[in-house]
Design a protein around this motif. Structure first.
Motif, mmCIF file in Angstrom:
data_model
loop_
_atom_site.group_PDB
_atom_site.id
_atom_site.type_symbol
_atom_site.label_atom_id
_atom_site.label_comp_id
_atom_site.label_asym_id
_atom_site.label_seq_id
_atom_site.Cartn_x
_atom_site.Cartn_y
_atom_site.Cartn_z
ATOM 1 N N SER A 170 0.938 -1.194 0.068
ATOM 2 C CA SER A 170 0.035 0.020 0.069
ATOM 3 C C SER A 170 0.743 1.085 -0.234
ATOM 4 O O SER A 170 1.722 1.426 0.852
ATOM 5 C CB SER A 170 -0.925 0.124 1.310
ATOM 6 N N ILE A 173 -0.510 4.215 0.604
ATOM 7 C CA ILE A 173 -0.775 5.067 1.592
ATOM 8 C C ILE A 173 -0.258 4.570 2.978
ATOM 9 O O ILE A 173 0.161 5.662 3.474
ATOM 10 C CB ILE A 173 -2.403 4.465 1.773
ATOM 11 N N GLY A 225 -15.731 3.268 -2.429
ATOM 12 C CA GLY A 225 -14.663 2.846 -1.815
ATOM 13 C C GLY A 225 -13.396 2.599 -2.836
ATOM 14 O O GLY A 225 -12.171 2.914 -2.311
ATOM 15 N N GLY A 226 -13.587 2.554 -4.145
ATOM 16 C CA GLY A 226 -12.579 2.738 -5.012
ATOM 17 C C GLY A 226 -12.208 3.977 -5.219
ATOM 18 O O GLY A 226 -10.996 4.084 -5.343
ATOM 19 N N LEU A 255 -9.856 4.752 -2.366
ATOM 20 C CA LEU A 255 -8.641 4.160 -2.332
ATOM 21 C C LEU A 255 -7.632 4.890 -3.344
ATOM 22 O O LEU A 255 -6.487 5.310 -3.171
ATOM 23 C CB LEU A 255 -8.663 2.804 -2.782
ATOM 24 N N MET A 297 -6.653 8.543 -2.164
ATOM 25 C CA MET A 297 -5.743 8.565 -0.966
ATOM 26 C C MET A 297 -4.191 7.948 -1.495
ATOM 27 O O MET A 297 -3.153 8.617 -0.974
ATOM 28 C CB MET A 297 -6.459 7.556 0.275
ATOM 29 N N ASN A 298 -4.409 6.995 -2.355
ATOM 30 C CA ASN A 298 -3.001 6.747 -2.835
ATOM 31 C C ASN A 298 -2.259 7.850 -3.457
ATOM 32 O O ASN A 298 -0.958 8.107 -3.246
ATOM 33 C CB ASN A 298 -3.083 5.575 -4.137
#
Length: 463
Positions: free
Chosen positions: A22, A24, A316-317, A320, A323-324
């Motif tokens: 990850s 993140i 949700g996608g 993600l 935030m990435n």
């Protein structure tokens, strides 16, 4: 030593991204590790005051675009509109023209505002069927989808609502339609050279007697016989997003002026907004919102049955993805503050041409991070003022900088550790060994297109 520390931090983030960890989690680890080796007492202040500040600032600006784009794409999928568009294009061009049919379908969806990842899932079953019927090797599907979804409709064509075309507007004070002539020329170069390359690959396979093949993993069943929406109805939301994006780009500055103050009774002081820095973002947000409402109006029954589950997956996608990229943005801000980055910046500044300097910097960092938006965010967060100063001295409009930065971000970003590449190969059931070579060639064509556009600007002065 300071240069080695900055380089090691970049290399570490690239390695963990390639290994599938990850970003993140590891972007702050990489950034703060570099700070620890530079000034141990600065670790906590830098984390709170720089990394988190920049990360949260990115989310504040761009998360609505990620979320609305993901929801819009999911609704296009749930409504069956994506299947209707694919079937219509293949029906018009014929299954014997499978390559160009799939490229054009991906173009329509991405330029209409559908997320790149959603396009992969939506188009793959139809691409597999078209390639199977045309007896084209399945290993060419990823390169075909990459040309259609990950290339010029992502960052070259003016007005595209993809995030790669939006980010430069906040740094250069431009809008999503910056340098339209250069963008269109770049898109034509990528399209024609990409189609020529893939067609040559098909002819090579035919000469060897290689067909679609059997025993493939993740092989989708043939598309069903369910009744599809009329193509005009299916494409209407995409057209609405494109038209309203252009319309709102002009209307928002007229409505709000250069600066707007919102005074509410419960506030100690008015909310002051510099409209020029957010007009492009607002335009895309409003256009996507209208597109969502159009899909709901046209396909209420099909969408509502699965809306709760589908919207959760979309949000949700979006969380993600945003935030990435935000983590990479915070990482870039920290690295840019280190003494070692001054060495990198001075080395890049040695490139005398401001447009070549911008292109090389952005595409290099996009390659290191494996992310077009992440690499561009890092580059512009650290060096946008330097790019602008050099462009001003050379008399180059910021609109040209916008288009060059956007196109360069989508060049070397698709190295093997890129998330979109990994997703594309996983969905199609193919490996890097089987199909990455074609994706890399498409990437190379995109990188070359940036320098073609730079040459055109200097030869003609067109924007």
């Amino acid at each position: 030593m300071s240069f080695a520390i900055a380089l090691a931090a970049l290399g570490f983030l690239m390695l963990v991204a390639y290994r599938g960890y990850s970003v993140i989690l590891f972007a702050p680890v990489a950034a703060l590790g570099a700070v620890l080796l530079t000034d141990p007492m600065a670790v906590l202040p830098v984390y709170t005051g720089l990394f988190m500040d920049k990360m949260v600032g990115f989310v504040k600006l761009y998360f609505p675009v990620f979320m609305l784009g993901a929801v819009f794409g999911k609704l296009i999928e749930l409504s069956g509109f994506s299947r209707a568009i694919v079937s219509a294009v293949i029906g018009i061009l014929g299954r014997e023209r499978a390559i160009i049919s799939i490229v054009l379908v991906c173009n329509l969806l991405t330029y209409g505002g559908v997320s790149l990842f959603v396009v992969v899932f939506a188009v793959y079953p139809f691409a597999a069927e078209a390639f199977r019927q045309s007896d084209i090797p399945k290993r060419l599907i990823p390169g075909t989808i990459a040309l259609g979804a990950f290339s010029y409709t992502m960052d070259a064509l003016p007005g595209t609502p993809q995030i790669q075309n939006i980010i430069p507007s906040t740094f250069f004070g431009t809008d999503n339609w910056a340098a339209p002539i250069l963008g269109v020329v770049g898109a034509i170069f990528i399209f024609t050279s990409g189609i020529a390359y893939l067609s040559w690959r098909v002819r090579q396979a035919a000469m060897r007697g290689e067909g679609y093949g059997t025993g493939h993993a993740e092989e989708p069943p043939p598309p069903g016989d369910e009744r599809l929406a009329h193509p005009a109805v299916a494409i209407a939301p995409l057209v609405v997003v494109g038209v309203l994006n252009k319309l709102f780009t002009g209307l928002i500055p007229a409505w709000y002026g250069r600066t707007h103050e919102a005074a509410l009774a419960g506030l100690d002081h008015p909310i002051t907004t510099q409209v020029g820095s957010v007009a492009a973002i607002w335009a895309v947000q409003l256009a996507l919102l209208c597109g969502i409402l159009i899909v709901l109006a046209l396909a209420w029954r099909q969408v509502t049955a699965r809306f709760a589950e589908g919207s959760k997956a979309a949000v949700g996608g979006a969380l993600l993805a945003s935030m990435n990229t935000a983590s990479e943005y915070g990482f870039g801000a920290v690295i840019a503050a280190l003494p070692g980055f001054l060495v990198i910046r001075e080395a890049l500044a040695a490139i005398p041409n401001p447009l070549v300097n911008t292109a090389v910097t952005v595409t290099a960092l996009a390659g290191v991070t494996g992310s077009a938006s992440g690499g561009m965010s890092i580059a512009l967060a650290a060096m946008a003022e330097q790019f602008k100063a050099a462009a001003t001295a050379a008399g180059i409009p910021f609109e040209v900088l916008h288009r060059i930065a956007a196109m360069a971000s989508g060049g070397m970003d698709t190295l093997p550790h890129n998330g979109a590449v990994i997703t594309l190969l996983a969905v199609t059931g193919l490996t890097h060994r089987q199909s990455y070579g074609d994706i890399f060639v498409v990437t190379g064509l995109k990188t070359a297109a940036v320098f073609v556009v730079i040459g055109l600007y200097y030869l003609t002065g067109l924007t």
